[in-house]
Design a protein around this motif. Structure first.
Motif, short mmCIF file in Angstrom:
data_model
loop_
_atom_site.label_atom_id
_atom_site.label_comp_id
_atom_site.label_asym_id
_atom_site.label_seq_id
_atom_site.Cartn_x
_atom_site.Cartn_y
_atom_site.Cartn_z
N GLY A 75 0.79 -1.22 0.00
CA GLY A 75 0.00 0.00 0.00
C GLY A 75 0.82 1.27 0.00
N SER A 76 2.11 1.17 0.33
CA SER A 76 2.99 2.34 0.36
C SER A 76 3.89 2.42 -0.87
CB SER A 76 3.87 2.31 1.62
OG SER A 76 3.08 2.34 2.79
N ALA A 77 3.69 1.51 -1.82
CA ALA A 77 4.47 1.54 -3.05
C ALA A 77 3.80 2.48 -4.05
CB ALA A 77 4.60 0.13 -3.64
N THR A 78 3.81 3.78 -3.71
CA THR A 78 3.18 4.80 -4.54
C THR A 78 4.09 6.00 -4.69
OG1 THR A 78 2.11 5.98 -2.71
CG2 THR A 78 0.91 4.10 -3.66
N LEU A 79 3.89 6.76 -5.74
CA LEU A 79 4.66 7.98 -5.93
C LEU A 79 4.35 9.01 -4.85
CD1 LEU A 79 4.42 8.38 -9.80
CD2 LEU A 79 6.42 7.67 -8.48
N GLY A 80 3.09 9.05 -4.42
CA GLY A 80 2.74 9.98 -3.35
C GLY A 80 3.54 9.71 -2.09
N THR A 139 1.94 6.96 -18.34
CA THR A 139 2.39 6.21 -19.52
C THR A 139 1.70 6.68 -20.79
OG1 THR A 139 0.74 4.50 -19.01
CG2 THR A 139 2.99 4.16 -18.19
N ALA A 140 1.19 7.92 -20.79
CA ALA A 140 0.46 8.42 -21.95
C ALA A 140 1.28 8.37 -23.23
CB ALA A 140 -0.02 9.85 -21.68
N LEU A 146 7.57 0.90 -30.29
CA LEU A 146 6.88 -0.12 -31.08
C LEU A 146 5.65 0.45 -31.76
CD1 LEU A 146 6.95 -2.99 -28.41
CD2 LEU A 146 8.47 -2.75 -30.40
N PRO A 147 5.13 -0.23 -32.78
CA PRO A 147 3.84 0.16 -33.37
C PRO A 147 2.74 0.10 -32.32
CG PRO A 147 4.98 -1.39 -34.79
CD PRO A 147 5.74 -1.36 -33.50
N PRO A 148 1.67 0.87 -32.48
CA PRO A 148 0.62 0.96 -31.46
C PRO A 148 0.07 -0.38 -30.99
CG PRO A 148 0.31 2.66 -33.10
CD PRO A 148 1.42 1.79 -33.61
N ARG A 149 -0.21 -1.31 -31.89
CA ARG A 149 -0.80 -2.58 -31.47
C ARG A 149 0.17 -3.40 -30.62
NH1 ARG A 149 -4.37 -4.99 -36.58
NH2 ARG A 149 -5.89 -3.27 -36.64
N LEU A 150 1.42 -3.43 -31.05
CA LEU A 150 2.41 -4.16 -30.28
C LEU A 150 2.65 -3.48 -28.92
CD1 LEU A 150 5.11 -5.18 -32.92
CD2 LEU A 150 3.47 -6.65 -31.75
N ALA A 151 2.64 -2.15 -28.92
CA ALA A 151 2.81 -1.42 -27.67
C ALA A 151 1.68 -1.71 -26.70
CB ALA A 151 2.89 0.08 -27.95
N ALA A 152 0.45 -1.81 -27.22
CA ALA A 152 -0.69 -2.12 -26.36
C ALA A 152 -0.56 -3.51 -25.76
CB ALA A 152 -1.99 -2.01 -27.16
N LEU A 153 -0.10 -4.47 -26.57
CA LEU A 153 0.10 -5.83 -26.06
C LEU A 153 1.19 -5.86 -24.99
CD1 LEU A 153 -0.11 -7.95 -29.33
CD2 LEU A 153 -1.75 -7.93 -27.44
N MET A 154 2.27 -5.14 -25.24
CA MET A 154 3.36 -5.11 -24.27
C MET A 154 2.91 -4.45 -22.97
SD MET A 154 7.29 -3.98 -24.75
CE MET A 154 8.46 -4.05 -23.38
N ARG A 155 2.13 -3.37 -23.07
CA ARG A 155 1.65 -2.70 -21.87
C ARG A 155 0.74 -3.63 -21.07
NH1 ARG A 155 -0.07 1.56 -24.01
NH2 ARG A 155 1.74 2.85 -23.54
N ALA A 156 -0.11 -4.37 -21.75
CA ALA A 156 -0.99 -5.30 -21.06
C ALA A 156 -0.18 -6.38 -20.34
CB ALA A 156 -1.96 -5.93 -22.05
N GLY A 157 0.83 -6.90 -21.02
CA GLY A 157 1.67 -7.92 -20.40
C GLY A 157 2.45 -7.37 -19.23
N GLU A 158 2.96 -6.13 -19.38
CA GLU A 158 3.70 -5.49 -18.29
C GLU A 158 2.80 -5.26 -17.08
OE1 GLU A 158 5.92 -1.26 -17.30
OE2 GLU A 158 5.04 -1.59 -19.27
N PHE A 217 5.06 -0.35 -7.70
CA PHE A 217 5.08 1.05 -8.11
C PHE A 217 4.51 1.26 -9.51
CE2 PHE A 217 8.29 1.37 -4.71
CZ PHE A 217 7.85 2.53 -4.07
N ARG A 218 4.32 0.18 -10.26
CA ARG A 218 3.91 0.32 -11.66
C ARG A 218 2.58 1.06 -11.81
NH1 ARG A 218 1.97 1.25 -15.62
NH2 ARG A 218 2.21 0.37 -17.71
#
Length: 321
Positions: A75-80, A139-140, A146-158, A217-218
């Protein structure tokens, strides 16, 4: 020579803090490292500042769950929370005088959280800022190159992997797994030209980060939005640095910071990646030294600086309310 100490935060977490330079220096520089890294990634900038004609006092510390610091609750793994931690570090290690804050990646985001959560203290104390390979927009802009579709897949996996790691406790990556990280980290964090020692240092830093911190923190990093906070900071001497091969915080992130913070100097380094403080360490050191010199010149024997800071703190406090 440096002095190393343990600083205990209000919630009991112990931070590993290291200091250099004269205690009576005109300016104190506080260095904040990135996600899954450690204070040691600033080693070149520390050496460069200590070799200047009028060296500042330098404070560098490992964030909770990183390096030599103690683990954090999920619960304390935040930027705040990191912003609050920075406030406590300043109170205990640099309770008076002007400070220059330099943040790489998550460290830059920590500075923004400190400014957001402690506006009066920020306005009274901060005389210079350096943002390196960081963002105020979550992460905007993160496309991993990467191309948008691959980036979306990588973000989901991350995101999924981060959730798993966040619940894996205070264990650190097994030593046997670290060599397997070499190629992924080289691709994700470095640009065209880098020293092998820089990659080895990065790998060691990752190996000393708890799994809970790697994953925990992600979510906070992905959600942060602090352009409005930057826009209220006023005339603090500041610079923003980024590599044009940065896959995590690409140039649009730095451009957003520079547009929000008036008077900020923006520099884009061709061929450099996310680990700019190691890849282009001499250039980063020169920019930081310049900010420290400007901060010292503006505050040296200047009673008006203190009055100006106090008035600014009142304006910021009123805006925050």
């Amino acid at each position: 020579m440096s002095e190393r100490s343990a600083l205990t935060l209000p919630d009991g977490v112990s931070l590993c803090v290291e200091t250099w330079g004269p205690e009576d220096a005109q300016v104190t520089v506080v260095l904040l490292h990135g996600w899954c890294l450690s204070r040691r990634t600033w080693q070149h900038q520390i050496a460069a500042l200590l070799n200047t004609a009028d060296p500042p006092r330098i404070v560098a510390f490992d964030a909770r769950g990183h390096g030599g610091s103690g683990p954090t609750r999920l619960g304390s793994a935040t930027l705040g929370q990191l912003g609050d931690d920075l406030a406590e570090v300043l109170r205990q290690t640099a309770p008076a005088g002007p400070v220059v804050l330099a943040g790489h990646s998550m460290g830059g985001m920590t500075i923004m959280e400190y400014a957001h959560g402690h506006p009066e203290e920020f306005a009274q104390r901060v005389a210079g800022l350096l943002f390196v390979s960081t963002t105020a927009e979550g992460t905007a802009h993160t496309m991993y190159g990467l191309p948008p579709r691959l980036a979306a897949l990588m973000r989901a996996g991350e995101t999924f992997g981060a959730g798993v790691l966040a619940r894996s406790g205070d264990w650190r990556p097994h030593r046997a797994l670290i060599p397997a990280l070499r190629l992924p980290l080289r691709w994700l964090l470095f640009g065209d030209d880098y020293e092998d020692a820089a990659l080895r240092l990065t790998m060691r830093s990752v190996s000393r980060t708890t799994l809970r911190s790697i994953g925990g923190f992600r979510a906070s990093i992905g959600e942060q939005q602090r352009l409005d906070t930057l826009a209220r900071l006023g005339d603090v001497p500041a610079a923003v640095l980024v590599g044009d091969r940065d896959r995590l915080t690409p140039p649009p992130c730095a451009e957003g910071i520079a547009e929000a913070l008036p008077g900020t100097e923006l520099t884009v380094f061709p061929g450099a990646g996310h680990m700019l403080i190691l890849e282009r360490h001499a250039a980063v050191s020169a920019v930081l030294a310049g900010i420290v010199e400007r901060a010292g010149a503006s505050t040296r024997g200047d009673r008006q600086w203190r009055v100006k800071r106090a008035r600014k703190a009142g304006r910021v406090e009123g805006q925050a309310a």
